[in-house]
Write a protein that holds these residues in place. Structure first.
Motif, short mmCIF file in Angstrom:
data_model
loop_
_atom_site.label_atom_id
_atom_site.label_comp_id
_atom_site.label_asym_id
_atom_site.label_seq_id
_atom_site.Cartn_x
_atom_site.Cartn_y
_atom_site.Cartn_z
N GLY A 244 0.81 -1.21 0.00
CA GLY A 244 0.00 0.00 0.00
C GLY A 244 0.84 1.26 0.00
O GLY A 244 0.51 2.24 -0.68
N ILE A 245 1.94 1.23 0.75
CA ILE A 245 2.83 2.39 0.79
C ILE A 245 3.52 2.57 -0.55
O ILE A 245 3.59 3.67 -1.10
CB ILE A 245 3.85 2.23 1.93
N TRP A 246 4.07 1.46 -1.10
CA TRP A 246 4.77 1.53 -2.39
C TRP A 246 3.85 2.07 -3.48
O TRP A 246 4.17 3.03 -4.18
CB TRP A 246 5.30 0.15 -2.77
N ASP A 247 2.67 1.45 -3.63
CA ASP A 247 1.76 1.86 -4.69
C ASP A 247 1.20 3.26 -4.46
O ASP A 247 0.90 3.98 -5.42
CB ASP A 247 0.62 0.85 -4.82
N GLY A 248 1.09 3.65 -3.19
CA GLY A 248 0.59 4.98 -2.89
C GLY A 248 1.52 6.09 -3.32
O GLY A 248 1.10 7.24 -3.50
N LEU A 249 2.79 5.76 -3.51
CA LEU A 249 3.77 6.75 -3.97
C LEU A 249 3.82 6.85 -5.49
O LEU A 249 4.41 7.79 -6.03
CB LEU A 249 5.17 6.39 -3.44
N GLY A 250 3.22 5.88 -6.19
CA GLY A 250 3.30 5.83 -7.64
C GLY A 250 2.12 6.49 -8.31
O GLY A 250 1.31 7.19 -7.69
N ASP A 251 2.00 6.23 -9.63
CA ASP A 251 0.95 6.87 -10.43
C ASP A 251 0.03 5.86 -11.10
O ASP A 251 -0.70 6.21 -12.03
CB ASP A 251 1.58 7.77 -11.50
N GLY A 252 0.05 4.62 -10.61
CA GLY A 252 -0.83 3.60 -11.17
C GLY A 252 -0.26 2.82 -12.33
O GLY A 252 -0.92 1.93 -12.88
N ASN A 253 0.97 3.13 -12.74
CA ASN A 253 1.59 2.37 -13.82
C ASN A 253 1.69 0.90 -13.41
O ASN A 253 2.21 0.59 -12.34
CB ASN A 253 2.99 2.93 -14.10
N PRO A 254 1.18 -0.02 -14.23
CA PRO A 254 1.13 -1.42 -13.80
C PRO A 254 2.50 -2.05 -13.58
O PRO A 254 2.65 -2.94 -12.75
CB PRO A 254 0.37 -2.12 -14.93
N PHE A 255 3.51 -1.59 -14.33
CA PHE A 255 4.82 -2.23 -14.25
C PHE A 255 5.60 -1.82 -12.99
O PHE A 255 6.45 -2.56 -12.52
CB PHE A 255 5.63 -1.92 -15.50
N VAL A 256 5.32 -0.64 -12.48
CA VAL A 256 6.00 -0.19 -11.28
C VAL A 256 5.20 -0.56 -10.04
O VAL A 256 5.59 -0.28 -8.92
CB VAL A 256 6.26 1.34 -11.33
N SER A 257 4.09 -1.23 -10.23
CA SER A 257 3.27 -1.65 -9.10
C SER A 257 4.00 -2.71 -8.28
O SER A 257 4.84 -3.46 -8.78
CB SER A 257 1.93 -2.21 -9.58
N ILE B 299 7.89 6.03 5.21
CA ILE B 299 8.46 5.99 3.86
C ILE B 299 7.83 7.09 3.02
O ILE B 299 6.61 7.14 2.85
CB ILE B 299 8.23 4.61 3.21
N VAL B 300 8.68 7.98 2.51
CA VAL B 300 8.20 9.12 1.72
C VAL B 300 8.70 9.07 0.28
O VAL B 300 8.33 9.92 -0.54
CB VAL B 300 8.62 10.45 2.38
N GLY B 301 9.55 8.12 -0.02
CA GLY B 301 10.07 7.96 -1.37
C GLY B 301 10.58 6.55 -1.58
O GLY B 301 10.94 5.87 -0.62
N ALA B 302 10.59 6.10 -2.83
CA ALA B 302 11.05 4.75 -3.14
C ALA B 302 11.42 4.67 -4.61
O ALA B 302 11.01 5.51 -5.42
CB ALA B 302 9.97 3.71 -2.81
N ALA B 303 12.19 3.65 -4.96
CA ALA B 303 12.55 3.43 -6.36
C ALA B 303 12.90 1.96 -6.57
O ALA B 303 13.54 1.34 -5.70
CB ALA B 303 13.74 4.31 -6.76
N PRO B 304 12.48 1.38 -7.71
CA PRO B 304 12.89 0.01 -8.04
C PRO B 304 14.34 0.02 -8.51
O PRO B 304 14.68 0.72 -9.47
CB PRO B 304 11.94 -0.37 -9.18
N LEU B 305 15.18 -0.74 -7.84
CA LEU B 305 16.62 -0.70 -8.12
C LEU B 305 17.18 -2.11 -8.14
O LEU B 305 16.77 -2.96 -7.34
CB LEU B 305 17.34 0.14 -7.06
#
Length: 379
Positions: free
Chosen positions: A19-32, A64-70
């Motif tokens: 919920g936290i990860w997806d809440g920071l994104g824009d709904g893009n399915p691949f970054v979900s 958590i206020v920011g995240a990135a797939p790395l």
């Protein structure tokens, strides 16, 4: 990095609350969270693949206020914005190009947010955090691929070099139907596409759109055979495991459109798409029978049909393929960011990217002019 921010790395996306990860994104399915987790749970990424998850988060006051797939990469496969020439030059000069850090969605040449944060200043902090982590961990550099244009604009102030490449995308100009789209094309191109679709649809079977609960496990059995055939011819070995598609069936079937061609009820070809909030993303195609123009029908024309019906603004049909141009898919800028520790090599890359950018701008202009649209209807 602000003293109030704490940078953390995570060896698996499962360590981060969905919920936290997806809440920071824009709904893009691949970054979900569910897509990245499907890659990890299925063994498509992880030990032995050259894609080792090292996702990062920024915390402030234990939130958590920011995240990135790395990912830590030991090769440059499965990226689609390639740096093979850079790697070879780096190693010829005596350096170790690998490991490097890749902020990306593995095997997925689709634009989307990479720096997950609502505050632009925190996106800068994520970029700074990745370079800090690269220095500490001995990685040669950081590469943020298929990022948004807004993220690309952060590059100079963060010490990254912006890179521009191109893909072919179809854009919905408020078309009411496929015929409405055809009306924007030149007469010759319009007739050619109508003839192509007619020949493709005369393959002797039916075409179905499957999404959500209409998708069943046996559909994935069929598509796995298609995927293996295409993967073995294009890459030598498919990137995704069979288990990945089971994960998609369980957790993402509402995000998927499978366009399936069948003869007497037996699937003979298929195109797999993912559905975003405002775009359809074509990902994989395969077949066990060859029929004239069926590839174009399933991958491009049917995608346009679906996008118009759903009111989606565009179709991103994946990497490469100038054959898409004649079918209404126009060249579009794709953005990435690059940073390497070696300052001399960074300067050399900067010069190369300046020249590449000029050439890319010219290529996009020429290809757009060659497109199928009537000049007065040119998007």
């Amino acid at each position: 990095m602000s003293a109030s921010l704490i940078l953390k790395t995570h060896p698996t996306i499962a360590d981060i609350d969905p919920g936290i990860w997806d809440g920071l994104g824009d709904g893009n399915p691949f970054v979900s969270h569910r897509f990245l987790n499907a890659l990890e749970r299925s063994g498509s990424v992880g030990p032995g693949t050259g894609w080792q998850p090292l996702h990062i988060t920024l915390e402030r006051d234990d939130q958590i206020v920011g995240a990135a797939p790395l990912y830590a990469k030991s090769h440059s496969q499965g990226e689609y914005i390639f740096d093979h020439a850079w790697a070879q030059a780096y190693m010829r000069a005596g350096g170790d190009y690998y490991p490097k850090l890749q902020c990306a969605v593995p095997f997925t040449p689709a634009t989307g947010t990479r720096l997950l944060a609502h505050d632009p200043a925190l996106r800068q902090s994520l970029l700074a955090g990745m370079t800090q982590f690269a220095r500490q961990g001995g990685a040669s550099g950081v590469h943020v691929t298929f990022c948004t244009e807004a993220e690309a604009k952060l590059a100079p102030s963060a010490g990254y070099l912006p890179r521009v490449t191109q893909q072919f995308h179809w854009f919905n100009r408020d078309y009411a139907s496929y015929d409405d789209f055809l009306a924007a094309l030149s007469s010759r191109k319009r007739k050619a596409l109508r003839k192509e679709r007619q020949k493709a649809q005369d393959f002797g079977g039916t075409i179905r759109h499957l999404t959500g609960d209409d998708l069943k496990p046996h559909h994935w059995d069929a598509f796995w055979a298609f995927y293996q055939d295409t993967g073995s011819r294009k890459w030598g070995q498919p990137y995704l495991t069979r288990a990945f598609f089971d994960e998609v069936q369980q957790h993402m079937r509402d995000d998927v459109l499978l366009v399936l061609a069948e003869i007497d009820g037996e699937p003979i070809a298929g195109a797999l798409n993912f559905i975003g909030p405002d775009a359809l993303y074509g990902r994989y195609w395969g077949c066990v029978q060859d029929h004239a123009f069926l590839h174009f029908e399933l991958c491009y024309h049917q995608a346009i049909d679906f996008a118009i019906a759903r009111g989606l603004s565009r179709v991103e049909a994946g990497a490469q393929g100038e054959h898409k141009l004649a079918r209404g898919y126009l060249p579009t800028q794709i953005h990435s960011l690059h940073w390497v520790q070696d300052e001399g090599f960074l300067r050399a890359i900067a010069q190369y990217l300046d020249e590449e950018r000029d050439a890319m701008d010219q290529e996009i202009e020429v290809l757009t002019d060659w497109g199928p649209f009537r000049k007065q209807a040119q998007p």
